[in-house]
Design a protein around this motif. Structure first.
Motif, mmCIF file in Angstrom:
data_model
loop_
_atom_site.group_PDB
_atom_site.id
_atom_site.type_symbol
_atom_site.label_atom_id
_atom_site.label_comp_id
_atom_site.label_asym_id
_atom_site.label_seq_id
_atom_site.Cartn_x
_atom_site.Cartn_y
_atom_site.Cartn_z
ATOM 1 N N UNK A 51 -2.566 7.467 6.409
ATOM 2 C CA UNK A 51 -3.245 6.353 5.729
ATOM 3 C C UNK A 51 -4.536 6.813 5.055
ATOM 4 N N UNK A 52 -4.741 8.121 5.011
ATOM 5 C CA UNK A 52 -5.904 8.697 4.354
ATOM 6 C C UNK A 52 -5.457 9.562 3.171
ATOM 7 N N UNK A 53 -6.408 9.897 2.301
ATOM 8 C CA UNK A 53 -6.115 10.762 1.160
ATOM 9 C C UNK A 53 -5.654 12.123 1.675
ATOM 10 N N UNK A 54 -4.521 12.593 1.147
ATOM 11 C CA UNK A 54 -3.918 13.807 1.655
ATOM 12 C C UNK A 54 -4.671 15.062 1.265
ATOM 13 N N UNK A 55 -4.079 16.199 1.646
ATOM 14 C CA UNK A 55 -4.716 17.482 1.363
ATOM 15 C C UNK A 55 -4.381 17.890 -0.069
ATOM 16 N N UNK A 74 -0.562 9.959 -3.367
ATOM 17 C CA UNK A 74 -1.458 8.811 -3.193
ATOM 18 C C UNK A 74 -1.425 7.959 -4.451
ATOM 19 N N UNK A 75 -1.297 6.647 -4.265
ATOM 20 C CA UNK A 75 -1.512 5.670 -5.339
ATOM 21 C C UNK A 75 -2.756 4.887 -4.954
ATOM 22 N N UNK A 117 -1.195 3.127 -1.787
ATOM 23 C CA UNK A 117 -0.041 3.604 -1.029
ATOM 24 C C UNK A 117 -0.154 5.096 -0.749
ATOM 25 N N UNK A 118 0.280 5.494 0.425
ATOM 26 C CA UNK A 118 0.463 6.906 0.745
ATOM 27 C C UNK A 118 1.940 7.176 0.940
ATOM 28 N N UNK A 119 2.450 8.158 0.227
ATOM 29 C CA UNK A 119 3.802 8.677 0.412
ATOM 30 C C UNK A 119 3.652 10.033 1.079
ATOM 31 N N UNK A 120 4.410 10.304 2.127
ATOM 32 C CA UNK A 120 4.192 11.491 2.941
ATOM 33 C C UNK A 120 5.504 12.238 3.194
ATOM 34 N N UNK A 121 5.425 13.216 4.066
ATOM 35 C CA UNK A 121 6.596 13.992 4.443
ATOM 36 C C UNK A 121 7.581 13.253 5.320
ATOM 37 N N UNK A 161 7.567 4.583 -8.423
ATOM 38 C CA UNK A 161 7.055 3.417 -9.132
ATOM 39 C C UNK A 161 5.727 2.999 -8.499
ATOM 40 N N UNK A 162 4.592 3.348 -9.112
ATOM 41 C CA UNK A 162 3.287 3.024 -8.507
ATOM 42 C C UNK A 162 2.986 1.534 -8.488
ATOM 43 N N UNK A 163 3.726 0.770 -9.295
ATOM 44 C CA UNK A 163 3.433 -0.659 -9.408
ATOM 45 C C UNK A 163 4.088 -1.490 -8.309
ATOM 46 N N UNK A 164 4.919 -0.854 -7.485
ATOM 47 C CA UNK A 164 5.609 -1.569 -6.410
ATOM 48 C C UNK A 164 5.511 -0.760 -5.122
#
Length: 697
Positions: free
Chosen positions: A153-157, A212-213, A234-238, A348-351
């Motif tokens: 939930x934080x800004x990634x590396x 990150x969005x 939004x955070x998308x991760x591994x 899609x960053x808008x959804x």
């Protein structure tokens, strides 16, 4: 006034620590391309003698901005000035040739400052840094008390590609998007033991990858931006769920014990450069995926074994040891999981509830970039490079057109169409290309090229154009299929995109120190110099200009830049006076401003100074004029440039990442200063007087 270079003998500044965690030491190891590729081999032979020295969209490759984000548009902007940032006005580019609009600033001189250095009259600040909360309920960053739950939930590396687009509902905000390419565990964790990482450290690493969005807002009437907590964050991760679509979706080659459908995969890794699409999505290329998998020796038979070797997966344990906790990273237990990475990703960053996709019709390799050009008749063409020594350049020509306002349709555009790989040849006699950078008799490094079909995907299935390969095999084992049709070996093809003003296509070729190498490195050379790669042991890189029949199969090319020190005989700046340009080395990401100027960020500057962001004139008497706009801190790479009339943004990746750097003894203290650990971050630069970037007055 001449902008003097620092030295004439070159060695890349990229540290071994960076090479280990960013690309699995691909730059130091044996080249995995062992093909002969004689398609044009009889037209240009090896040279044996050295001479002398031995929403319309503006796509910006390493970063992108939707066109609506120009001056006068409402939207977003930044934080206060970063600790340690400074300005420099040394070295104006030319007293004789007036810089083009967009390039009217005092060039920043080469330096080794531990700060972001910008031209006189500009201010710079940090928008967001590793560990900063992306969601309102996320904890503030505490490097001594990290958890996987917090990291998700934080800004990634290490943030690489970046884009900026209009907010779909709030005119006072913009959306900033970026990829998080890789993690450098020795710099992330106190007392890190590379041989025995903890379970928590492994999971933090996985969650620190991805994307990150972020909603951002403007600060006053400047180009500064401020991060916000908004519903689109939004955070998308591994561990995020992705859908596999296109030619290989559902293939036996993509099925695992966890996914018998071959259409669902968790996570994305090593997302390097990408692009913003005209329909409002983000593309992101999965690049150096090989380093995350262990036990290559377990894959013994057929094309799967060839592919694992072709990607460079090592035998035994991986560097991060993720396979100890998660079986999917162990080729001995889940051999097909590896096939589910190395794709072009679309988000899609808008959804924030949407499921990202991996487009298998676009081929699987070490994707660098994914930039869309739309022809006059509406044909969608997406360009991508395979970022490794002696690898290839690709394009995908879609058979589907954009339908305005239909996101569901538009996110299928890159599933149907034809995938191509390129071969090139020069037009000068072979004896005129000796490896020292001397121009041939016609005064240009130039020639022609051809696009070779690999596969065509339709709604009813896919067809292979490569003898001996099924369509699914072409999609999954793309490098092997490209070998088979005689694709041309390039010098690390990275960002690759079309100029929105002229339609010409530009390609950053970062370097290839083993091209035509002799002595102890001779076995690492897979091809001698060619007109498209005319520098033996190329340490500083090239920038190629291509006039492509975008939807067709023919093109012409020329080298705009042979990078390096202007004082070196081997460098070339499009014919511009070399005493009046900035030194530039290792071009990586590309961007275009609204005036059609090319902007280049660098990675691994071999001139013993910090990496930076450079503006380049492309037309008339300014062609080849190179001016440094900013430099990044010690050990950092300049990534994801975004250039509009209000601001310039770059992702500052791996600051302080030197060979001996650790969490306890960092090589930089940017951006927080003092004795703080370095943090990858987003730097925003704007005119102090509120004027347009790069425009006098």
């Amino acid at each position: 006034m001449a902008i003097r270079g620092l030295n004439l003998l070159f060695q890349s500044n990229r540290s071994k620590l960076t090479c280990t965690y960013k690309c699995g030491n691909a730059c130091y190891g044996e080249c995995t391309n062992t093909s002969d590729n004689e398609y044009f081999g009889d037209t240009v032979s090896r040279r044996g003698v050295l001479r002398a020295f031995g929403l319309g969209v503006v796509t910006v490759g390493g970063g992108a901005a939707l066109a609506a984000c120009g001056a006068g548009e409402s939207g977003a902007s930044s934080t206060g000035a970063a600790s340690g940032s400074s300005t420099s006005g040394s070295g104006s580019s030319s007293a004789d040739v007036k810089p083009l609009e967009g390039m009217q600033f005092d060039s920043v001189a080469p330096n080794t400052d531990d700060s972001v250095v910008v031209p006189a009259g500009y201010a710079t600040g940090v928008l967001i840094a590793w560990g900063d909360p992306v969601y309102q309920d996320a904890p503030e960053f505490d490097p001594m008390n990290q958890t996987a739950v917090a990291a998700a939930r934080q800004f990634g590396f290490n943030n690489d590609f970046a884009g900026l687009m209009d907010h779909p509902t709030d005119k006072e905000r913009l959306l900033y998007v970026c990829s998080h390419e890789y993690t450098t565990e020795p710099q992330m964790f106190p007392n890190y033991d590379a041989e025995n990482p903890t379970d928590e450290q492994i999971n933090i690493g996985i969650e620190s990858h991805g994307h990150t969005i972020l909603e951002v807002s403007k600060v006053g009437k400047t180009g500064e931006l401020k991060r916000e907590f908004g519903p689109l964050n939004r955070r998308i991760t591994g561990t995020t769920e992705f859908t596999l679509t296109g030619a290989a979706a559902g293939s036996e080659l993509l099925k695992t014990s966890a996914d018998q459908s071959g259409t669902k995969v968790y996570g994305t890794f090593n997302n390097c450069s990408g692009g913003m699409t005209p329909w409002g999505t983000m593309l992101s290329g999965e690049e150096n995926i090989d380093q995350y998998w262990a036990n290559a020796e377990a894959v013994k038979d057929g094309r799967a074994a060839e592919d694992v070797k072709r990607f460079g997966v090592k035998e035994g344990a991986s560097e991060r040891k993720w396979e100890r906790l998660h079986d999917r990273f162990d080729l001995a237990k889940e051999p097909n999981e590896f096939n589910r990475f190395g794709w072009m990703v679309e988000i899609n960053p808008q959804d924030p509830a949407s499921t990202p996709v991996k487009h298998t019709s676009m081929g699987r390799f070490k994707h660098e970039a994914g930039n869309v050009h739309v022809t006059k008749d509406g044909t969608v063409v997406c360009y991508s490079g395979d970022d490794a020594r002696f690898e290839y350049i690709y394009k995908f020509v879609s058979s589907k057109k954009i339908v305005e306002g239909d996101m569901a349709h538009n996110m299928t555009i890159l599933d149907e169409g034809t995938l191509y790989v390129a071969s090139l040849k020069g037009n000068s006699p072979e004896g005129e290309i000796a490896g020292d950078g001397a121009l041939p008799a016609d005064g240009r490094f130039d020639g022609t090229g051809e696009w070779h079909k690999l596969l065509t995907a339709t709604a009813d299935g896919a067809e292979s154009h490569v003898e001996g390969f099924t369509a699914e095999e072409v999609a999954v084992y793309t490098r092997l299929a490209a070998d088979a049709v005689g694709a041309t070996k390039m010098d690390r093809p990275e960002d690759f995109q079309a100029n929105p003003v002229t339609g010409k296509v530009y390609l950053a070729l970062t370097n290839n120190s083993y091209r035509g190498a002799s002595g102890e490195n001779a076995k690492k050379s897979k091809e001698d110099v060619r007109e498209y790669a005319p520098i033996r042991e190329n340490k500083n890189g090239l920038v190629m200009e291509i006039e492509d029949d975008h939807a067709g199969e023919k093109f012409t090319w020329n080298l705009l830049l042979v990078c390096g020190d202007p004082e070196a005989a081997s460098s070339y700046f499009g014919g511009f006076d070399k005493t009046k340009v900035s030194p530039i080395s290792c071009p990586d990401n590309l961007a275009f401003d609204t005036y059609g100027n090319l902007w280049i960020s660098t990675d691994g500057n071999a001139l013993k100074s910090n990496d930076g962001l450079y503006a380049v004139g492309l037309e008339g008497q300014n062609r080849g004029q190179v001016k440094c706009f900013l430099t990044v801190p010690v050990g950092a790479e300049t990534c994801g440039p975004i250039v509009d009339e209000e601001r310039v943004m770059v992702n500052v990746q791996h600051p302080g990442e030197s060979d001996d750097a650790t969490f306890e003894q960092p090589g930089s203290h940017w951006p927080d200063g003092g004795n703080k650990v370095p943090r990858p971050a987003v730097a925003v630069t704007w005119r102090k007087d509120g004027g347009k970037v790069g425009v006098e007055g």
